[in-house]
Design a protein around this motif. Structure first.
Motif, mmCIF file in Angstrom:
data_model
loop_
_atom_site.group_PDB
_atom_site.id
_atom_site.type_symbol
_atom_site.label_atom_id
_atom_site.label_comp_id
_atom_site.label_asym_id
_atom_site.label_seq_id
_atom_site.Cartn_x
_atom_site.Cartn_y
_atom_site.Cartn_z
ATOM 1 N N VAL A 85 -47.915 -107.045 -32.733
ATOM 2 C CA VAL A 85 -48.449 -107.281 -31.383
ATOM 3 C C VAL A 85 -49.680 -106.404 -31.123
ATOM 4 O O VAL A 85 -50.710 -106.884 -30.623
ATOM 5 C CB VAL A 85 -47.364 -107.013 -30.318
ATOM 6 C CG1 VAL A 85 -47.981 -107.011 -28.916
ATOM 7 C CG2 VAL A 85 -46.263 -108.057 -30.408
ATOM 8 N N ILE A 86 -49.596 -105.124 -31.464
ATOM 9 C CA ILE A 86 -50.722 -104.220 -31.233
ATOM 10 C C ILE A 86 -51.935 -104.641 -32.062
ATOM 11 O O ILE A 86 -53.078 -104.603 -31.587
ATOM 12 C CB ILE A 86 -50.320 -102.771 -31.568
ATOM 13 C CG1 ILE A 86 -49.236 -102.303 -30.605
ATOM 14 C CG2 ILE A 86 -51.522 -101.832 -31.488
ATOM 15 C CD1 ILE A 86 -48.563 -101.024 -31.015
ATOM 16 N N SER A 87 -51.685 -105.059 -33.296
ATOM 17 C CA SER A 87 -52.789 -105.512 -34.149
ATOM 18 C C SER A 87 -53.453 -106.752 -33.575
ATOM 19 O O SER A 87 -54.685 -106.882 -33.593
ATOM 20 C CB SER A 87 -52.275 -105.790 -35.567
ATOM 21 O OG SER A 87 -51.753 -104.622 -36.167
ATOM 22 N N LEU A 88 -52.655 -107.673 -33.060
ATOM 23 C CA LEU A 88 -53.201 -108.898 -32.474
ATOM 24 C C LEU A 88 -54.022 -108.583 -31.221
ATOM 25 O O LEU A 88 -55.098 -109.167 -31.005
ATOM 26 C CB LEU A 88 -52.075 -109.874 -32.145
ATOM 27 C CG LEU A 88 -51.363 -110.514 -33.347
ATOM 28 C CD1 LEU A 88 -50.182 -111.358 -32.872
ATOM 29 C CD2 LEU A 88 -52.335 -111.367 -34.150
ATOM 30 N N ILE A 89 -53.516 -107.672 -30.399
ATOM 31 C CA ILE A 89 -54.270 -107.276 -29.200
ATOM 32 C C ILE A 89 -55.596 -106.650 -29.613
ATOM 33 O O ILE A 89 -56.641 -106.874 -28.983
ATOM 34 C CB ILE A 89 -53.450 -106.295 -28.340
ATOM 35 C CG1 ILE A 89 -52.223 -107.003 -27.755
ATOM 36 C CG2 ILE A 89 -54.316 -105.710 -27.212
ATOM 37 C CD1 ILE A 89 -51.284 -106.086 -27.007
ATOM 38 N N GLY A 90 -55.572 -105.858 -30.689
ATOM 39 C CA GLY A 90 -56.785 -105.228 -31.189
ATOM 40 C C GLY A 90 -57.852 -106.226 -31.603
ATOM 41 O O GLY A 90 -59.053 -105.928 -31.556
ATOM 42 N N MET A 91 -57.427 -107.419 -32.000
ATOM 43 C CA MET A 91 -58.385 -108.458 -32.373
ATOM 44 C C MET A 91 -59.145 -109.003 -31.176
ATOM 45 O O MET A 91 -60.169 -109.676 -31.331
ATOM 46 C CB MET A 91 -57.659 -109.613 -33.083
ATOM 47 C CG MET A 91 -57.147 -109.281 -34.458
ATOM 48 S SD MET A 91 -56.375 -110.718 -35.255
ATOM 49 C CE MET A 91 -55.958 -110.027 -36.853
ATOM 50 N N PHE A 97 -51.124 -95.458 -27.338
ATOM 51 C CA PHE A 97 -50.172 -94.863 -26.397
ATOM 52 C C PHE A 97 -49.281 -95.937 -25.766
ATOM 53 O O PHE A 97 -48.061 -95.777 -25.664
ATOM 54 C CB PHE A 97 -50.930 -94.099 -25.313
ATOM 55 C CG PHE A 97 -50.037 -93.456 -24.293
ATOM 56 C CD1 PHE A 97 -49.125 -92.480 -24.661
ATOM 57 C CD2 PHE A 97 -50.103 -93.831 -22.958
ATOM 58 C CE1 PHE A 97 -48.293 -91.883 -23.727
ATOM 59 C CE2 PHE A 97 -49.287 -93.236 -22.015
ATOM 60 C CZ PHE A 97 -48.372 -92.262 -22.401
ATOM 61 N N ILE A 98 -49.907 -97.033 -25.363
ATOM 62 C CA ILE A 98 -49.134 -98.151 -24.807
ATOM 63 C C ILE A 98 -48.174 -98.697 -25.869
ATOM 64 O O ILE A 98 -47.033 -99.069 -25.577
ATOM 65 C CB ILE A 98 -50.074 -99.266 -24.311
ATOM 66 C CG1 ILE A 98 -50.898 -98.760 -23.118
ATOM 67 C CG2 ILE A 98 -49.293 -100.515 -23.921
ATOM 68 C CD1 ILE A 98 -51.971 -99.720 -22.655
ATOM 69 N N GLY A 99 -48.647 -98.701 -27.117
ATOM 70 C CA GLY A 99 -47.819 -99.180 -28.217
ATOM 71 C C GLY A 99 -46.573 -98.335 -28.419
ATOM 72 O O GLY A 99 -45.496 -98.855 -28.751
ATOM 73 N N ALA A 137 -36.051 -105.677 -35.836
ATOM 74 C CA ALA A 137 -37.436 -105.581 -36.316
ATOM 75 C C ALA A 137 -38.387 -105.161 -35.202
ATOM 76 O O ALA A 137 -39.558 -105.537 -35.201
ATOM 77 C CB ALA A 137 -37.887 -106.901 -36.935
ATOM 78 N N GLY A 138 -37.887 -104.355 -34.259
ATOM 79 C CA GLY A 138 -38.713 -103.938 -33.124
ATOM 80 C C GLY A 138 -39.979 -103.222 -33.551
ATOM 81 O O GLY A 138 -41.058 -103.453 -32.993
ATOM 82 N N PRO A 157 -54.553 -101.679 -38.296
ATOM 83 C CA PRO A 157 -55.254 -100.421 -37.986
ATOM 84 C C PRO A 157 -54.294 -99.254 -37.750
ATOM 85 O O PRO A 157 -53.097 -99.449 -37.524
ATOM 86 C CB PRO A 157 -56.022 -100.769 -36.706
ATOM 87 C CG PRO A 157 -55.142 -101.778 -36.030
ATOM 88 C CD PRO A 157 -54.508 -102.591 -37.140
ATOM 89 N N LEU A 158 -54.833 -98.042 -37.765
ATOM 90 C CA LEU A 158 -54.030 -96.839 -37.545
ATOM 91 C C LEU A 158 -53.331 -96.851 -36.192
ATOM 92 O O LEU A 158 -52.194 -96.402 -36.063
ATOM 93 C CB LEU A 158 -54.919 -95.592 -37.646
ATOM 94 C CG LEU A 158 -55.148 -95.000 -39.031
ATOM 95 C CD1 LEU A 158 -56.100 -93.821 -38.938
ATOM 96 C CD2 LEU A 158 -53.837 -94.576 -39.665
ATOM 97 N N MET A 159 -54.015 -97.372 -35.176
ATOM 98 C CA MET A 159 -53.425 -97.364 -33.837
ATOM 99 C C MET A 159 -52.134 -98.180 -33.798
ATOM 100 O O MET A 159 -51.250 -97.942 -32.969
ATOM 101 C CB MET A 159 -54.410 -97.932 -32.823
ATOM 102 C CG MET A 159 -54.726 -99.391 -33.068
ATOM 103 S SD MET A 159 -55.974 -100.038 -31.967
ATOM 104 C CE MET A 159 -56.044 -101.751 -32.526
ATOM 105 N N ALA A 160 -52.008 -99.157 -34.715
ATOM 106 C CA ALA A 160 -50.814 -100.002 -34.736
ATOM 107 C C ALA A 160 -49.664 -99.340 -35.483
ATOM 108 O O ALA A 160 -48.496 -99.650 -35.238
ATOM 109 C CB ALA A 160 -51.137 -101.359 -35.373
ATOM 110 N N THR A 161 -49.973 -98.431 -36.407
ATOM 111 C CA THR A 161 -48.921 -97.735 -37.154
ATOM 112 C C THR A 161 -48.460 -96.465 -36.447
ATOM 113 O O THR A 161 -47.396 -95.943 -36.752
ATOM 114 C CB THR A 161 -49.403 -97.376 -38.563
ATOM 115 O OG1 THR A 161 -50.540 -96.509 -38.484
ATOM 116 C CG2 THR A 161 -49.787 -98.626 -39.343
#
Length: 441
Positions: free
Chosen positions: A204-210, A180-182, A196-197, A353-357
Motif C-alpha cells: 500500500v505504501i509503495s503504491l501511494i508513493g507512485m 510515519f503514517i505507514g 500478511a499485515g 522504497p525504504l519508506m515502505a520497509t
C-alpha cells in the motif's frame, strides 16, 4: 504426488490434519513472512554487498532452510534470514567493525558450524541454561529497539544532531511523513490480526508513493515489468572468506559468539512458542525433536552463508500457519515452494522504497519487545542487567556491545551483592573475557 505418499511422508492422519489444511497453512505462513524478501535485501545492501541478486539469495536461503526443517523434523516451521541477525551482520560487523562483507559471511559460516557442533554434542542445552534469563530478555528486547531505530533512521524520521546526537526528522518531507503514517497503518493491521499485515502495508505504501511526485519522478519508481526471471547470485555465491575469522580470530571471536547467542535465543524461543501453539510439546513441555530442529536451523545458516546472506533462523510467523491448522512438514514444504515462485516477482520487489520497509522494521522491533513482560521487575539485578543490554544496543549501534556489557553488568552486580554462587562458571568466563577485550582495545 498422491495422497498415500503424502500420508507416508508427513503422517497427516496421525497429526489430525489434511492436505488441504496444510496447503492453506503454508500459504498463510508465507503471506505472514514474505516481507523478508523485501526487507532483508535492503538491510544487507547497507553492508556493501551488491544489491543485485539479494532477493534471490534471500528466497533460496528461506527455501533451503524451510525444507531442511520439514525433512528433519516434520514440523510446520518456516525459516528465513533472521531480522536482528541481518542487522547484526550489516551494521555491527560490516559498518561498526569495518569488516568486509565477504569476511562477515565467513563469520556466519563458522557461527553455523559452531551451532551444529554444540547441538549435536548436547552442549547447546548446557550453554542455554547457564545464561541468566534476564540477559536473554535484555538481548532480545535490545535487538528489537535496534531494529526499530534502524527503520526510523532509514526513513529519515530520526536524524543526527551535533548537540543531542539524534533528533526528529523533517515530517514535512513527503517520504518521511508517509513512512510515519505507514508505521501507524501497519500497527493497526497487526493489532487487528490481519494476515500478511506487514506485507499489505509495504504494498500500500509503495503504491501511494507512485502517486506522489518528486523532482526526479515519483517517490516509488515504476517497475519495468510485473513478472521476470530471478536475478543471478554469482556475485555472492561462495564469496564467503572462511579463513578471515581464523586469521583474525582476536578481532572476530566475540562476533561469532554474539551471533551464536542471538541465534540460539531466537531459535529456542520461536521453536517452543510455535510448537506450543501446534500442540507439539510432550508431557514435560519439551519439544521432542528440539535437537534436530536446532541442527536444521544451524545447517540452514551454513547454507545461507554459502549463498550470501546473514544467519537463517526459525520464524515466529510460522504461528500464523499453525493457527489455521498446519501441523506437519507439508506446511513448511508449501512455504518453501512459495519462496521459489515469488522470485518471478523480482521486478516488483526491486522498486520497493525504504519508506515502505520502515514500518516492517519498526513493527518487528516492537514485537521483539514482547518478552519484556517476562522480566522480574522486582529483582533490581535482573532489571539492571536487561536494561543495560537493551539500552546499549541502539545507543552503541552494536548488538555485540550490548551483549558484552550485559554479561559484565550481571556478574558485577552479583559479586557486589554477595550472590556470586548464583552465577554459572560459563557466565563468569564470558564476562571476564569481555572485560579483557575492552581492556586491550
Amino acid at each position: 504426488m498422491n495422497r498415500t505418499l503424502l500420508e507416508t511422508w508427513f503422517k497427516l492422519t496421525e497429526n489430525k490434519t489434511t492436505v488441504k489444511r496444510e496447503i492453506i497453512a503454508g500459504l498463510t505462513t508465507f503471506a505472514a513472512m514474505s516481507y523478508v524478501l523485501i526487507v532483508n535485501p535492503s538491510i544487507l545492501s547497507v553492508s556493501g554487498m551488491p544489491a543485485a541478486g539479494l532477493i534471490t539469495v534471500t528466497a533460496l536461503a528461506a527455501c533451503i532452510g524451510t525444507l531442511l526443517m520439514a525433512a528433519m523434523t516434520n514440523y510446520p516451521i518456516a525459516l528465513a534470514p533472521g531480522m536482528g541477525l541481518n542487522a547484526f551482520f550489516a551494521f555491527t560487523i560490516c559498518l561498526n567493525r569495518e569488516i568486509p562483507w565477504e569476511a562477515a559471511l565467513g563469520i556466519v559460516f563458522w557461527n553455523g558450524i559452531l551451532f551444529v557442533l554444540l547441538t549435536v554434542t548436547g552442549v547447546r542445552t548446557k550453554v542455554a541454561n547457564s545464561i541468566p534469563d534476564c540477559l536473554k530478555i535484555g538481548v532480545q528486547c535490545g535487538i528489537g529497539l535496534f531494529i526499530g531505530f534502524i527503520g526510523l533512521k532509514n526513513a529519515g524520521l530520526i536524524i543526527d544532531n551535533p548537540a543531542t546526537l539524534v533528533s526528529i526528522g523533517d515530517l514535512s518531507d513527503p517520504a518521511v511523513l508517509l513512512a510515519f503514517i505507514g508505521v501507524i497503518f501497519t500497527l493497526v493491521l497487526v493489532i487487528r490480526n490481519v494476515t500478511a499485515g506487514i506485507l499489505i502495508s509495504i504494498v500500500v505504501i509503495s503504491l501511494i508513493g507512485m502517486l506522489i511526485p518528486t523532482e526526479n519522478g515519483f517517490l516509488t519508481a515504476r517497475p519495468d515489468a510485473i513478472v521476470g526471471m530471478p536475478e543471478p547470485i554469482s556475485s555472492t555465491f561462495f564469496a564467503m572468506d572462511i579463513m578471515y575469522p581464523i586469521k583474525h580470530f582476536a578481532a572476530t571471536w566475540d562476533l561469532i559468539l554474539a551471533l551464536m547467542f542471538v541465534n540460539m535465543f531466537d531459535t529456542i524461543g520461536t521453536l517452543i512458542g510455535v510448537s506450543r501453539k501446534a500442540n507439539l510439546l510432550d508431557e514435560n513441555k519439551s519439544l521432542p525433536k528440539m535437537g534436530k530442529a536446532m541442527t536444521a536451523d544451524a545447517a540452514a545458516s551454513v547454507a545461507g552463508a554459502a549463498l550470501g546472506t546473514s544467519p537463517v533462523t526459525s520464524y515466529v510467523e510460522s504461528a500464523a500457519g499453525v493457527s489455521t491448522g498446519g501441523r506437519t512438514g507439508l506446511t513448511a514444504v508449501v512455504v518453501g515452494l512459495c519462496f521459489l515462485l515469488a522470485l518471478f516477482l523480482t521486478p516488483i520487489m526491486k522498486v520497493i522504497p525504504l519508506m515502505a520497509t520502515t514500518p516492517a522494521l519498526v513493527i518487528v522491533g516492537i514485537l521483539m519487545m514482547e518478552s519484556i513482560k517476562e522480566l522480574d521487575f522486582d529483582d533490581l539485578i535482573s532489571l539492571a542487567t536487561a536494561s543495560v543490554a537493551l539500552i546499549a544496543m541502539p545507543l552503541t549501534f552494536s548488538i555485540s556491545e550490548g551483549i558484552a556489557l550485559g554479561f559484565i553488568t550481571y556478574v558485577g552486580l552479583k559479586l557486589g551483592c554477595g550472590k556470586y554462587k548464583e552465577v554459572s562458571p560459563f557466565t563468569y568466563g564470558l564476562a571476564f573475557v569481555f572485560l579483557l577485550r575492552y581492556w586491550f582495545i
